[in-house]
Design an enzyme around this catalytic site. Sequence first.
Site, PDB file in Angstrom:
ATOM      1  N   THR A  89       0.894  -0.800  -0.283  1.00 27.79           N
ATOM      2  CA  THR A  89       0.113  -0.326  -0.306  1.00 27.79           C
ATOM      3  C   THR A  89       1.079   1.165   0.131  1.00 27.79           C
ATOM      4  O   THR A  89       1.259   1.123   1.177  1.00 27.79           O
ATOM      5  CB  THR A  89      -1.154  -0.220   1.249  1.00 27.79           C
ATOM      6  OG1 THR A  89      -1.723  -1.307   1.870  1.00 27.79           O
ATOM      7  CG2 THR A  89      -1.899   1.143   1.074  1.00 27.79           C
ATOM      8  N   LYS A 164      -7.631   2.044  -3.379  1.00 27.86           N
ATOM      9  CA  LYS A 164      -7.080   1.135  -1.765  1.00 27.86           C
ATOM     10  C   LYS A 164      -7.512   2.574  -1.041  1.00 27.86           C
ATOM     11  O   LYS A 164      -7.438   2.289   0.453  1.00 27.86           O
ATOM     12  CB  LYS A 164      -5.720   0.874  -1.360  1.00 27.86           C
ATOM     13  CG  LYS A 164      -5.419   0.399   0.107  1.00 27.86           C
ATOM     14  CD  LYS A 164      -5.326  -1.337   0.466  1.00 27.86           C
ATOM     15  CE  LYS A 164      -4.947  -1.021   1.670  1.00 27.86           C
ATOM     16  NZ  LYS A 164      -5.496  -2.864   2.539  1.00 27.86           N
ATOM     17  N   LYS A 239      -0.832   5.394   8.281  1.00 22.76           N
ATOM     18  CA  LYS A 239      -0.301   5.219   7.470  1.00 22.76           C
ATOM     19  C   LYS A 239      -1.269   5.083   6.231  1.00 22.76           C
ATOM     20  O   LYS A 239      -1.493   6.326   5.149  1.00 22.76           O
ATOM     21  CB  LYS A 239       1.083   3.839   6.765  1.00 22.76           C
ATOM     22  CG  LYS A 239       2.023   4.154   5.405  1.00 22.76           C
ATOM     23  CD  LYS A 239       2.169   2.705   5.020  1.00 22.76           C
ATOM     24  CE  LYS A 239       1.475   1.852   4.569  1.00 22.76           C
ATOM     25  NZ  LYS A 239       2.526   1.280   3.903  1.00 22.76           N
TER      26      LYS A 239
HETATM   27  P1  NAD Z   1       5.618  -6.587   7.381  1.00 21.02           P
HETATM   28  O1  NAD Z   1       6.409  -4.848   8.619  1.00 21.02           O
HETATM   29  O2  NAD Z   1       5.252  -7.582   8.371  1.00 21.02           O
HETATM   30  O3  NAD Z   1       6.293  -7.025   5.941  1.00 21.02           O
HETATM   31  C1  NAD Z   1       7.252  -5.831   5.292  1.00 21.02           C
HETATM   32  C2  NAD Z   1       8.761  -7.171   5.486  1.00 21.02           C
HETATM   33  O4  NAD Z   1       9.008  -6.043   4.046  1.00 21.02           O
HETATM   34  C3  NAD Z   1       9.382  -6.976   6.581  1.00 21.02           C
HETATM   35  O5  NAD Z   1       9.870  -8.746   6.595  1.00 21.02           O
HETATM   36  C4  NAD Z   1      10.739  -5.852   6.505  1.00 21.02           C
HETATM   37  O6  NAD Z   1      11.817  -6.671   6.434  1.00 21.02           O
HETATM   38  C5  NAD Z   1      10.626  -6.524   4.208  1.00 21.02           C
HETATM   39  N1  NAD Z   1      11.496  -5.228   3.790  1.00 21.02           N
HETATM   40  C6  NAD Z   1      11.577  -3.885   3.894  1.00 21.02           C
HETATM   41  N2  NAD Z   1      11.620  -3.015   3.229  1.00 21.02           N
HETATM   42  C7  NAD Z   1      12.451  -4.238   2.286  1.00 21.02           C
HETATM   43  C8  NAD Z   1      13.285  -3.959   1.134  1.00 21.02           C
HETATM   44  N3  NAD Z   1      14.009  -2.615   0.617  1.00 21.02           N
HETATM   45  N4  NAD Z   1      13.752  -5.029   0.956  1.00 21.02           N
HETATM   46  C9  NAD Z   1      13.407  -5.478   0.901  1.00 21.02           C
HETATM   47  N5  NAD Z   1      12.744  -6.080   2.270  1.00 21.02           N
HETATM   48  C10 NAD Z   1      12.296  -4.958   2.792  1.00 21.02           C
HETATM   49  O7  NAD Z   1       4.638  -5.646   6.806  1.00 21.02           O
HETATM   50  P2  NAD Z   1       3.311  -6.317   6.328  1.00 21.02           P
HETATM   51  O8  NAD Z   1       2.246  -6.025   7.336  1.00 21.02           O
HETATM   52  O9  NAD Z   1       3.817  -7.627   5.366  1.00 21.02           O
HETATM   53  O10 NAD Z   1       2.159  -4.938   5.017  1.00 21.02           O
HETATM   54  C11 NAD Z   1       3.116  -5.000   3.671  1.00 21.02           C
HETATM   55  C12 NAD Z   1       2.811  -3.770   2.673  1.00 21.02           C
HETATM   56  O11 NAD Z   1       1.690  -4.929   2.741  1.00 21.02           O
HETATM   57  C13 NAD Z   1       2.660  -2.725   3.365  1.00 21.02           C
HETATM   58  O12 NAD Z   1       2.051  -1.636   2.330  1.00 21.02           O
HETATM   59  C14 NAD Z   1       0.897  -2.422   4.134  1.00 21.02           C
HETATM   60  O13 NAD Z   1       0.545  -1.966   4.124  1.00 21.02           O
HETATM   61  C15 NAD Z   1      -0.018  -3.914   2.932  1.00 21.02           C
HETATM   62  N6  NAD Z   1      -0.909  -4.492   3.507  1.00 21.02           N
HETATM   63  C16 NAD Z   1      -1.119  -5.082   4.988  1.00 21.02           C
HETATM   64  C17 NAD Z   1      -2.168  -5.669   5.492  1.00 21.02           C
HETATM   65  C18 NAD Z   1      -1.718  -6.448   6.573  1.00 21.02           C
HETATM   66  O14 NAD Z   1      -3.550  -6.548   7.085  1.00 21.02           O
HETATM   67  N7  NAD Z   1      -1.245  -6.335   7.021  1.00 21.02           N
HETATM   68  C19 NAD Z   1      -3.068  -5.736   4.529  1.00 21.02           C
HETATM   69  C20 NAD Z   1      -3.155  -4.872   3.702  1.00 21.02           C
HETATM   70  C21 NAD Z   1      -1.489  -4.566   2.912  1.00 21.02           C
END
Ligand code: NAD
Length: 289
Positions: A89, A164, A239
């Site tokens: 997102t 979104k 965010k």
């Molecule tokens: P998270 O923090 O659990 O996972 C993100 C991962 O990305 C981490 O493991 C981190 O180490 C890795 N990362 C960060 N920067 C990096 C880089 N430059 N290169 C490689 N790896 C990198 O986050 P999440 O909950 O999985 O969310 C991910 C995305 O999905 C976000 O944009 C969030 O807004 C969106 N999202 C999350 C949810 C939810 O319920 N958690 C639902 C819908 C959308």
Amino acid sequence: MRICFVGLGTMGLPMALRLEERGFGVAGWDAAEGVGAALKGRAPTLEAAAEGATAVITMLPQGEDVAAIHAAILAGGDTGRRIFIDSSTIDVTTTRRLAAQAAAAGHGFVDAPVSGGAEGARAGTLSFMVGGESADIDAALPLLDAMGGKISRFGPAGSGQAAKACHNMICGITALGVCEAFALAEALGLDQQTFFDLCSGAAAQSWILENRCPVPGPAPDAPASNGYAPGFAAQLMAKDLRLAQAAAEASGQETPFGAEAALRFTAFAEDAESGNLDFSAIYRTIRRG
Ligand code: NAD
């Protein structure tokens, strides 16, 4: 089709596992050591993950993270046409820029943010909000189908992120409404389970109410009944609400309830401990006494 999957966190790992289960060749990479070890195709470096991949899926926290990964992969040289699918997102402006950059280098781009949370990712029932060129979306569909239950196509690149932002603004505003109503119900001495049961079957019903009920007890699987473990972290909700405000400002549409929700969640998520709790924990700041 060989897939490079970058970002194996709360959402990315179950999505990548789903693709692996469905027989796709997945090479996954995460910047954090040890994260994503459950994926058979966990790669040691980004370069190794990207080698030979015709699709690159990103599931990362911020626009700048996605931009950095795209830049690194594009700098890796010409390995034939790839399709970049970003399910993070992020903001509409960065998304349009990344789409133009990919197109200029002869690659495809699709923005495909999701709704449905970690449980939807595990079950393969995510909702995808999709933007991009029709041919690119068609090419991405088999992968999105493997991870999701509902795919909504909105138009050119950036329109998935726009959808979104609007969707999550509804979630943030609804969450505050549900919290406020449960706080009032409690202050008026109503039994919370009876009130929850009423709302679940009446006009006040919503996904937020049923799955993110903010008080412990009525919904046993909800974060509130499990120490407010996310779920969807409050800092991510903050965010997303700020992204919606950026989109509102850019478009000239006033969204005062969305603006208030963005302020409330941003203030709540400022301290790291609260920010890592599920967003429904904001109830603690709404219920007095
Ligand atoms: P998270 O923090 O659990 O996972 C993100 C991962 O990305 C981490 O493991 C981190 O180490 C890795 N990362 C960060 N920067 C990096 C880089 N430059 N290169 C490689 N790896 C990198 O986050 P999440 O909950 O999985 O969310 C991910 C995305 O999905 C976000 O944009 C969030 O807004 C969106 N999202 C999350 C949810 C939810 O319920 N958690 C639902 C819908 C959308």
